[in-house]
Scaffold this motif. Structure first.
Motif, PDB file in Angstrom:
ATOM      1  N   CYS A  21       6.966 -17.359 -25.099  1.00  0.00           N
ATOM      2  CA  CYS A  21       8.127 -17.754 -25.907  1.00  0.00           C
ATOM      3  C   CYS A  21       8.592 -16.612 -26.810  1.00  0.00           C
ATOM      4  N   ILE A  22       7.934 -15.465 -26.688  1.00  0.00           N
ATOM      5  CA  ILE A  22       8.265 -14.307 -27.510  1.00  0.00           C
ATOM      6  C   ILE A  22       8.606 -13.099 -26.637  1.00  0.00           C
ATOM      7  N   ALA A  23       7.710 -12.726 -25.737  1.00  0.00           N
ATOM      8  CA  ALA A  23       7.836 -11.467 -25.005  1.00  0.00           C
ATOM      9  C   ALA A  23       9.024 -11.393 -24.040  1.00  0.00           C
ATOM     10  N   GLY A  36      20.709 -17.684 -25.361  1.00  0.00           N
ATOM     11  CA  GLY A  36      19.375 -17.304 -24.925  1.00  0.00           C
ATOM     12  C   GLY A  36      18.709 -16.444 -25.985  1.00  0.00           C
ATOM     13  N   LYS A  37      17.738 -15.623 -25.579  1.00  0.00           N
ATOM     14  CA  LYS A  37      17.055 -14.759 -26.538  1.00  0.00           C
ATOM     15  C   LYS A  37      16.662 -13.447 -25.883  1.00  0.00           C
ATOM     16  N   PRO A  38      16.698 -12.371 -26.659  1.00  0.00           N
ATOM     17  CA  PRO A  38      16.252 -11.089 -26.116  1.00  0.00           C
ATOM     18  C   PRO A  38      14.723 -11.000 -26.081  1.00  0.00           C
ATOM     19  N   ALA A  39      14.231 -10.082 -25.274  1.00  0.00           N
ATOM     20  CA  ALA A  39      12.789  -9.843 -25.200  1.00  0.00           C
ATOM     21  C   ALA A  39      12.254  -9.455 -26.574  1.00  0.00           C
ATOM     22  N   GLY A  40      11.076  -9.956 -26.885  1.00  0.00           N
ATOM     23  CA  GLY A  40      10.423  -9.617 -28.145  1.00  0.00           C
ATOM     24  C   GLY A  40      10.851 -10.448 -29.329  1.00  0.00           C
ATOM     25  N   VAL A  41      11.817 -11.327 -29.138  1.00  0.00           N
ATOM     26  CA  VAL A  41      12.309 -12.187 -30.213  1.00  0.00           C
ATOM     27  C   VAL A  41      11.673 -13.564 -30.063  1.00  0.00           C
ATOM     28  N   ARG A  42      11.175 -14.076 -31.151  1.00  0.00           N
ATOM     29  CA  ARG A  42      10.535 -15.391 -31.159  1.00  0.00           C
ATOM     30  C   ARG A  42      11.585 -16.482 -30.920  1.00  0.00           C
ATOM     31  N   ILE A  85       3.310  -9.403 -20.565  1.00  0.00           N
ATOM     32  CA  ILE A  85       4.632  -9.996 -20.325  1.00  0.00           C
ATOM     33  C   ILE A  85       5.721  -9.025 -20.755  1.00  0.00           C
ATOM     34  N   ALA A  86       5.504  -8.305 -21.859  1.00  0.00           N
ATOM     35  CA  ALA A  86       6.478  -7.301 -22.321  1.00  0.00           C
ATOM     36  C   ALA A  86       6.612  -6.187 -21.284  1.00  0.00           C
ATOM     37  N   ALA A  87       5.506  -5.741 -20.715  1.00  0.00           N
ATOM     38  CA  ALA A  87       5.555  -4.689 -19.690  1.00  0.00           C
ATOM     39  C   ALA A  87       6.297  -5.172 -18.445  1.00  0.00           C
ATOM     40  N   LEU A  88       6.064  -6.409 -18.047  1.00  0.00           N
ATOM     41  CA  LEU A  88       6.760  -6.984 -16.903  1.00  0.00           C
ATOM     42  C   LEU A  88       8.260  -7.072 -17.198  1.00  0.00           C
ATOM     43  N   GLU A  89       8.600  -7.448 -18.410  1.00  0.00           N
ATOM     44  CA  GLU A  89      10.000  -7.523 -18.825  1.00  0.00           C
ATOM     45  C   GLU A  89      10.672  -6.161 -18.706  1.00  0.00           C
TER      46      GLU A  89
END
Length: 92
Positions: A21-23, A36-42, A85-89
């Motif tokens: 729900c964050i990465a 929606g939401k950008p990567a890294g945003v809660r 998950i951040a790396a996959l993003e």
């Protein structure tokens, strides 16, 4: 039988993790986040205990409902899940 129950419990999401729900970025609308939401945003639907307020709610985005625990992706703890998950993003 006990082994399969233990295995299922071990393969369940970690309560209070919230990495999914964050990465990642989420391009579909989320209640409270219409764009929606950008990567890294809660996500605004993630509560103080890192649990989704929309879990089981039909307003929960389909992408969120399809995102399930994966031992390789989520790793052994929350920090690994966030990093992986951040790396996959970034790679997609």
């Amino acid at each position: 039988m006990k082994q399969s129950i233990a295995r299922a419990a071990a393969d369940a999401c970690r309560p209070g993790c919230g990495a999914c729900c964050i990465a990642p970025s989420i391009s579909s609308a989320i209640p409270g986040m219409p764009d929606g939401k950008p990567a890294g945003v809660r996500c605004v639907q993630l509560d103080a205990d890192n649990l989704c307020r929309l879990f089981g709610d039909p307003r929960r985005p389909a992408v969120c409902a399809r995102f399930g625990f994966d031992r390789e992706l989520c790793g052994e703890h929350r920090d690994q899940a966030l990093a992986r998950i951040a790396a996959l993003e970034l790679a997609t």
